[in-house]
Scaffold this motif. Structure first.
Motif, PDB file in Angstrom:
ATOM      1  N   ALA A 134       0.829  -1.211   0.000  1.00  0.00           N
ATOM      2  CA  ALA A 134       0.000   0.000   0.000  1.00  0.00           C
ATOM      3  C   ALA A 134       0.862   1.260   0.000  1.00  0.00           C
ATOM      4  O   ALA A 134       0.522   2.247  -0.663  1.00  0.00           O
ATOM      5  N   LEU A 135       1.982   1.237   0.719  1.00  0.00           N
ATOM      6  CA  LEU A 135       2.875   2.395   0.734  1.00  0.00           C
ATOM      7  C   LEU A 135       3.459   2.641  -0.655  1.00  0.00           C
ATOM      8  O   LEU A 135       3.547   3.790  -1.106  1.00  0.00           O
ATOM      9  N   LEU A 136       3.822   1.578  -1.344  1.00  0.00           N
ATOM     10  CA  LEU A 136       4.315   1.729  -2.720  1.00  0.00           C
ATOM     11  C   LEU A 136       3.229   2.324  -3.608  1.00  0.00           C
ATOM     12  O   LEU A 136       3.485   3.261  -4.384  1.00  0.00           O
ATOM     13  N   LEU A 137       2.006   1.809  -3.493  1.00  0.00           N
ATOM     14  CA  LEU A 137       0.888   2.355  -4.272  1.00  0.00           C
ATOM     15  C   LEU A 137       0.648   3.827  -3.919  1.00  0.00           C
ATOM     16  O   LEU A 137       0.368   4.651  -4.797  1.00  0.00           O
ATOM     17  N   VAL A 140       3.268   5.996  -5.609  1.00  0.00           N
ATOM     18  CA  VAL A 140       2.985   6.158  -7.040  1.00  0.00           C
ATOM     19  C   VAL A 140       1.829   7.138  -7.222  1.00  0.00           C
ATOM     20  O   VAL A 140       1.907   8.076  -8.034  1.00  0.00           O
ATOM     21  N   ALA A 141       0.744   6.940  -6.457  1.00  0.00           N
ATOM     22  CA  ALA A 141      -0.404   7.854  -6.549  1.00  0.00           C
ATOM     23  C   ALA A 141       0.008   9.272  -6.168  1.00  0.00           C
ATOM     24  O   ALA A 141      -0.380  10.239  -6.835  1.00  0.00           O
ATOM     25  N   GLY A 142       0.801   9.403  -5.111  1.00  0.00           N
ATOM     26  CA  GLY A 142       1.260  10.719  -4.693  1.00  0.00           C
ATOM     27  C   GLY A 142       2.111  11.396  -5.751  1.00  0.00           C
ATOM     28  O   GLY A 142       1.995  12.607  -5.979  1.00  0.00           O
ATOM     29  N   ALA A 143       2.961  10.623  -6.425  1.00  0.00           N
ATOM     30  CA  ALA A 143       3.791  11.195  -7.493  1.00  0.00           C
ATOM     31  C   ALA A 143       2.926  11.690  -8.650  1.00  0.00           C
ATOM     32  O   ALA A 143       3.151  12.788  -9.178  1.00  0.00           O
ATOM     33  N   VAL A 144       1.935  10.900  -9.013  1.00  0.00           N
ATOM     34  CA  VAL A 144       1.032  11.321 -10.100  1.00  0.00           C
ATOM     35  C   VAL A 144       0.276  12.584  -9.693  1.00  0.00           C
ATOM     36  O   VAL A 144       0.188  13.550 -10.461  1.00  0.00           O
ATOM     37  N   ILE A 145      -0.249  12.591  -8.490  1.00  0.00           N
ATOM     38  CA  ILE A 145      -0.977  13.771  -7.994  1.00  0.00           C
ATOM     39  C   ILE A 145      -0.050  14.983  -7.971  1.00  0.00           C
ATOM     40  O   ILE A 145      -0.432  16.087  -8.379  1.00  0.00           O
ATOM     41  N   PHE A 160       0.182  14.605   0.562  1.00  0.00           N
ATOM     42  CA  PHE A 160       0.388  13.159   0.484  1.00  0.00           C
ATOM     43  C   PHE A 160      -0.776  12.366   1.078  1.00  0.00           C
ATOM     44  O   PHE A 160      -0.912  11.173   0.813  1.00  0.00           O
ATOM     45  N   GLY A 161      -1.646  13.025   1.833  1.00  0.00           N
ATOM     46  CA  GLY A 161      -2.845  12.346   2.320  1.00  0.00           C
ATOM     47  C   GLY A 161      -3.663  11.771   1.179  1.00  0.00           C
ATOM     48  O   GLY A 161      -4.301  10.720   1.318  1.00  0.00           O
ATOM     49  N   ALA A 166      -5.427   6.820  -1.607  1.00  0.00           N
ATOM     50  CA  ALA A 166      -5.476   6.007  -2.826  1.00  0.00           C
ATOM     51  C   ALA A 166      -4.775   4.664  -2.630  1.00  0.00           C
ATOM     52  O   ALA A 166      -5.313   3.613  -2.994  1.00  0.00           O
ATOM     53  N   GLY A 167      -3.600   4.683  -2.057  1.00  0.00           N
ATOM     54  CA  GLY A 167      -2.830   3.449  -1.872  1.00  0.00           C
ATOM     55  C   GLY A 167      -3.534   2.435  -0.990  1.00  0.00           C
ATOM     56  O   GLY A 167      -3.632   1.252  -1.324  1.00  0.00           O
ATOM     57  N   TRP A 168      -4.047   2.903   0.139  1.00  0.00           N
ATOM     58  CA  TRP A 168      -4.692   1.959   1.060  1.00  0.00           C
ATOM     59  C   TRP A 168      -6.077   1.556   0.562  1.00  0.00           C
ATOM     60  O   TRP A 168      -6.523   0.440   0.805  1.00  0.00           O
TER      61      TRP A 168
END
Length: 176
Positions: A134-137, A140-145, A160-161, A166-168
């Motif tokens: 989930a942290l990896l996801l 990735v989601a945070g980088a896209v955002i 990053f929230g 998104a990850g979890w």
């Protein structure tokens, strides 16, 4: 107004997807409540670049309810549940805390305290392996955002929230 309605729709759709995928079980009900809290944290972070302690406490309180259900109703070992929660919290928050400490020592900005506390609280619910996925996801989601915010608004800060939510949520959807 409109922004709150959008975030509310995101929360409802996230919860509905979990229930649709697995039915309404006690675990899915807890994951749906966790989804709602994570979307709330994402909305707050997106608006103010902070995650309130009360919201992190609500996530931890939800874990206490889940702990009690699994112990008292499902017969799980309380020591095993506490151990899994502690290791899960460390797996979720530890890498981000370490990275932030290194960045700070080098004079750079790291993750905010709210992000780290939220990661610890959400990490209580899952195994260390699940939390690392989930942290990896989330990264990735945070980088896209972050890339979208930079392109659209010229923003350099990252809420990053949103990535955490998104990850979890993706993890919970996979587990449902």
């Amino acid at each position: 107004g409109r922004t709150r309605a959008v975030w509310a729709c995101v929360a409802v759709l996230g919860c509905a997807a979990l229930v649709w995928r697995a039915g309404l079980t006690p675990q899915v009900a807890v994951h749906a409540a966790l989804t709602a809290l994570l979307v709330w944290a994402a909305a707050w972070d997106a608006a103010e670049y902070r995650i309130p302690n009360a919201l992190v406490a609500a996530v931890a309180a939800l874990w206490l309810v889940w702990f009690a259900v699994r112990w008292l109703a499902l017969g799980a070992s309380p020591l095993a549940l506490l151990g899994q929660g502690a290791v899960g919290a460390l797996a979720a928050a530890g890498p981000v805390l370490a990275l932030t400490l290194v960045a700070t020592a080098c004079g750079k900005d790291g993750f905010g305290g709210g992000d780290i506390k939220l990661l610890g609280a959400v990490g209580l619910f899952f195994s260390w392996r699940q939390n690392l996925v989930a942290l990896l996801l989330a990264c990735v989601a945070g980088a896209v955002i972050g890339l979208v915010l930079r392109a659209v608004k010229g923003e350099r800060r990252l809420p990053f929230g949103c990535g955490i939510a998104a990850g979890w949520w993706l993890l919970m959807l996979a587990l449902a």
